[in-house]
Design a protein around this motif. Structure first.
Motif, short mmCIF file in Angstrom:
data_model
loop_
_atom_site.label_atom_id
_atom_site.label_comp_id
_atom_site.label_asym_id
_atom_site.label_seq_id
_atom_site.Cartn_x
_atom_site.Cartn_y
_atom_site.Cartn_z
N GLU A 344 2.46 0.32 17.64
CA GLU A 344 1.70 1.11 18.23
C GLU A 344 0.40 1.70 17.42
OE1 GLU A 344 3.79 4.37 19.90
OE2 GLU A 344 5.36 3.03 20.88
N GLY A 345 -0.97 1.28 18.11
CA GLY A 345 -1.93 1.79 17.15
C GLY A 345 -2.23 0.94 16.00
N THR A 346 -2.67 1.41 15.01
CA THR A 346 -3.11 0.71 13.83
C THR A 346 -2.12 1.07 12.47
OG1 THR A 346 -4.64 2.05 12.54
CG2 THR A 346 -5.31 0.43 14.29
N PRO A 347 -1.64 0.47 11.49
CA PRO A 347 -1.07 0.87 10.39
C PRO A 347 -1.45 2.19 9.72
CG PRO A 347 -1.48 -1.43 10.19
CD PRO A 347 -2.16 -1.09 11.39
N ASP A 348 -2.71 2.22 9.69
CA ASP A 348 -3.30 3.72 9.19
C ASP A 348 -3.01 5.06 10.22
OD1 ASP A 348 -4.44 2.76 6.72
OD2 ASP A 348 -6.58 2.67 7.47
N ASP A 349 -2.80 4.55 11.35
CA ASP A 349 -2.26 5.76 12.31
C ASP A 349 -1.15 6.37 12.02
OD1 ASP A 349 -5.01 5.33 13.86
OD2 ASP A 349 -3.76 3.86 15.32
N TRP A 350 -0.37 5.39 11.03
CA TRP A 350 1.18 6.12 10.99
C TRP A 350 1.24 6.75 9.58
CZ3 TRP A 350 5.01 6.29 14.24
CH2 TRP A 350 4.88 5.44 15.42
N ILE A 351 -0.08 6.89 9.04
CA ILE A 351 -0.08 7.95 7.74
C ILE A 351 0.38 9.16 8.19
CG2 ILE A 351 -1.39 8.42 5.77
CD1 ILE A 351 -2.84 5.92 5.61
N ASP A 352 -0.38 9.74 8.86
CA ASP A 352 -0.22 11.16 9.11
C ASP A 352 1.05 11.60 9.73
OD1 ASP A 352 -2.45 12.45 8.03
OD2 ASP A 352 -3.66 11.93 9.89
N PRO A 353 1.99 10.62 10.82
CA PRO A 353 2.94 10.87 11.18
C PRO A 353 4.12 10.83 10.21
CG PRO A 353 2.02 9.67 12.74
CD PRO A 353 0.98 9.75 11.53
N ALA A 354 3.91 9.92 9.24
CA ALA A 354 4.73 9.77 7.98
C ALA A 354 4.70 11.13 6.87
CB ALA A 354 4.62 8.46 7.24
N ILE A 355 3.45 11.63 6.93
CA ILE A 355 3.39 12.81 5.96
C ILE A 355 4.11 14.09 6.54
CG2 ILE A 355 1.41 14.16 5.09
CD1 ILE A 355 -0.16 12.02 4.57
N ASP A 356 3.83 13.98 7.81
CA ASP A 356 4.63 15.35 8.63
C ASP A 356 5.92 15.25 8.60
OD1 ASP A 356 1.98 16.15 9.74
OD2 ASP A 356 2.19 15.11 11.38
N ALA A 357 6.63 13.96 8.39
CA ALA A 357 8.04 13.88 8.31
C ALA A 357 8.43 14.24 7.03
CB ALA A 357 8.36 12.79 9.04
N LEU A 358 7.59 13.63 6.07
CA LEU A 358 7.88 13.99 4.48
C LEU A 358 8.07 15.57 4.34
CD1 LEU A 358 5.86 10.99 3.31
CD2 LEU A 358 8.38 11.43 2.97
N ILE A 359 6.85 16.14 5.03
CA ILE A 359 7.00 17.61 4.52
C ILE A 359 8.05 18.32 5.21
CG2 ILE A 359 5.54 19.77 5.34
CD1 ILE A 359 3.19 17.97 4.96
N ARG A 360 8.37 18.00 6.52
CA ARG A 360 9.86 18.37 7.19
C ARG A 360 11.03 18.28 6.49
NH1 ARG A 360 12.00 16.24 11.94
NH2 ARG A 360 10.18 14.89 12.23
N CYS A 361 11.02 17.20 5.63
CA CYS A 361 12.20 16.80 4.94
C CYS A 361 12.38 17.52 3.53
CB CYS A 361 12.57 15.36 4.68
SG CYS A 361 12.64 14.42 6.16
N GLY A 362 11.17 17.98 3.35
CA GLY A 362 10.94 18.68 2.03
C GLY A 362 10.77 17.76 0.74
N LEU A 363 10.18 16.93 1.02
CA LEU A 363 9.80 15.71 -0.02
C LEU A 363 8.36 15.97 -0.42
CD1 LEU A 363 11.33 12.32 1.11
CD2 LEU A 363 12.18 13.77 -0.85
N ILE A 364 7.55 16.51 0.36
CA ILE A 364 6.38 16.98 -0.03
C ILE A 364 6.12 18.66 0.38
CG2 ILE A 364 3.72 16.83 0.83
CD1 ILE A 364 4.05 13.87 1.26
N GLY A 365 5.44 19.17 -0.26
CA GLY A 365 5.44 20.79 -0.18
C GLY A 365 4.35 20.85 0.93
N ASP A 366 3.02 20.53 0.71
CA ASP A 366 2.19 20.60 1.79
C ASP A 366 1.07 19.52 1.41
OD1 ASP A 366 -0.06 21.69 0.01
OD2 ASP A 366 1.20 23.46 0.11
N ARG A 367 0.08 19.50 2.16
CA ARG A 367 -0.81 18.10 2.10
C ARG A 367 -1.72 18.48 0.90
NH1 ARG A 367 0.24 17.30 7.33
NH2 ARG A 367 -0.26 15.17 8.25
N SER A 368 -1.89 19.69 0.32
CA SER A 368 -2.67 19.93 -0.94
C SER A 368 -2.00 19.35 -2.06
CB SER A 368 -2.79 21.40 -1.22
OG SER A 368 -1.30 21.94 -1.67
N GLU A 369 -1.01 18.86 -2.25
CA GLU A 369 -0.39 17.83 -3.17
C GLU A 369 -0.67 16.40 -3.15
OE1 GLU A 369 4.13 20.36 -3.58
OE2 GLU A 369 3.99 18.44 -2.47
N ILE A 370 -1.11 16.25 -2.06
CA ILE A 370 -1.52 14.50 -1.85
C ILE A 370 -2.70 14.27 -2.51
CG2 ILE A 370 -1.72 12.78 -0.30
CD1 ILE A 370 0.11 14.07 1.57
#
Length: 439
Positions: A344-370
């Motif tokens: 669904e969509g393009t590969p780049d469209d999945w970057i933000d959903p992946a980041i949201d889930a990584l934050i939810r799992c605790g693997l990323i603190g917040d977007r300022s780390e990226i």
């Protein structure tokens, strides 16, 4: 360009260079063609110029073959990392060691009780009927564990239900424990090491592709050559560039659904069979952080269906040189398939959903780390062992043998093939053709 005859290899991944490596031992330097701009195939690595190096998903070498170990070690001049494989699982906020079936400790008590109760019940069944992977999971682990963990993962990773899959691919991949192991893993924290992968090797510099660099000189490599036609009677290959090349012996690691329609005179039923072969596709989301990643694991599996990725790998757990000093990097794998779950969509469209889930799992603190974000699209990721596979593959393989094309590699043999097995399959294809010529 008309090209010479001799040995020709289509595809410049591990299988293709396995074939080239074997031919070199016979004193033969084949011509190799690949549509990509540089060799490497699925083992390609990408240096983004910012200090982050990413592969096309997680790759390690855990071969037991001393000869393959030597080939890979020589390819990187002995500069590789070694370690013990450790991977874990995430389920609804809980982290447990892999494989989960012997590491239930720390999960909610009602779930653990139900898993053990159902495991005992399944163990007491006498010769249960196994018609598909779903049946196997129930018989092996009991209903609660099967439905909570591997059946969910199957939908995420294989993009289809377990009832739609055979058990041809299992081998050592899913450990089937004894009751004592299940009980011990429920009562103690990480008491057992039963994962089928133990030690691993990974190039220190340049990503996994480094293990192939020493093989590149063993073939006359022509990149940017997409095959548009193969005439097995005339022993000639046509390319999208308008060029053509002759051959005496042809080895191919191209995906079978791509290869078969290219062959002049391929019967309609064979073309149809090749089209029925299913594989997953993958969006790999690459994330670079401005801090190290503190993880014992090289990769993690994710069972929650509302988390888009099935697996996350940690780059600096493979080599500290995969990211700039003081930084960390990870890759999240999100699976699709033309047959069962189209992108669904393009590969780049999945970057933000992946980041949201990584934050939810605790693997990323917040977007300022990226400090790095990108995506890789892999149109051929893993073979899906659905019920169409075996009869379709048998028909295709018989046809390729009839027209004299030796097919090898994960998607040339349409199997669950690891790196070393792909390399060895290329060598085997080369040996078959050389011996046939000598007969």
């Amino acid at each position: 360009m008309t090209g010479d005859t001799g040995f020709v290899i289509l595809g410049s991944g591990m299988a293709g260079f396995g074939a080239a490596n074997q031919l070199a031992e016979y004193g033969i330097r084949p011509r190799m063609y690949d549509q990509r701009p540089r060799p490497g195939g699925l083992t390609s690595s990408f240096d983004h110029g910012d200090g982050f190096v990413f592969d096309e998903g997680v790759h390690i070498s855990f071969t037991k073959s001393d000869r393959v170990k030597q080939v890979f070690a020589s390819s990187v001049a002995g500069k590789f990392e070694t370690g013990k494989v450790y991977c874990n699982n995430y389920w609804k906020g809980h982290w447990i060691k892999h494989p989960a079936q012997v590491n239930l400790h720390g999960l909610p008590t009602p779930l653990v009780v139900d898993c053990i109760r159902d495991f005992v019940a399944a163990s007491q069944m006498q010769e249960p009927a196994i018609d598909n992977y779903h049946d196997w999971l129930i018989a092996a682990f009991g209903t609660t564990f099967a439905e909570t963990f591997p059946m969910v993962y199957t939908r995420k990773y294989h993009t289809t239900d377990a009832t739609n899959m055979t058990t041809d691919w299992l081998g050592p991949r899913l450990y089937r424990p004894e009751l004592g192991e299940v009980l011990r893993g429920a009562l103690e924290h990480e008491p057992l090491d039963v994962f089928y992968v133990d030690d691993f090797r990974y190039p220190s510099f340049g990503g996994f592709e480094g293990f192939m660099h020493g093989l590149f000189p063993k073939a006359d490599v022509h990149c940017g050559h997409r095959v548009t036609g193969i005439d097995p009677a005339a022993r000639r290959i046509q390319f999208a560039t308008g060029a053509s090349a002759g051959y005496d012996q042809l080895i191919s690691s191209l995906p079978l659904p791509v290869l078969v329609p290219l062959i002049k005179g391929a019967p309609a039923d064979v073309v149809d069979a090749a089209a029925r072969l299913a594989c997953s596709q993958c969006v790999v989301v690459n994330i670079g952080l401005n801090r190290p990643i503190e993880s014992k694991a090289q990769w993690s599996y994710f069972y929650d269906e509302d988390i888009p990725f099935a697996r996350v790998s940690y780059r600096t757990a493979l080599s500290p040189y995969s990211a700039p000093p003081g930084c960390g990097a990870m890759q999240a794998e999100i699976y699709f398939s033309d047959k069962y779950r189209p992108l669904e969509g393009t590969p780049d469209d999945w970057i933000d959903p992946a980041i949201d889930a990584l934050i939810r799992c605790g693997l990323i603190g917040d977007r300022s780390e990226i400090i790095h974000r990108s995506a890789i699209w892999i149109p051929f990721a893993n073979v899906i062992f659905d019920h169409d596979r075996r009869p379709a593959l048998e028909l295709v393989q018989a046809f390729l043998e009839d027209v004299g094309i030796a097919s090898c590699g994960r998607f040339g043999q349409w199997g669950y093939t690891w790196t070393d097995a792909a390399f060895l399959s290329g060598e085997q294809a080369a040996r078959r053709l050389v011996k046939a010529m000598a007969a």
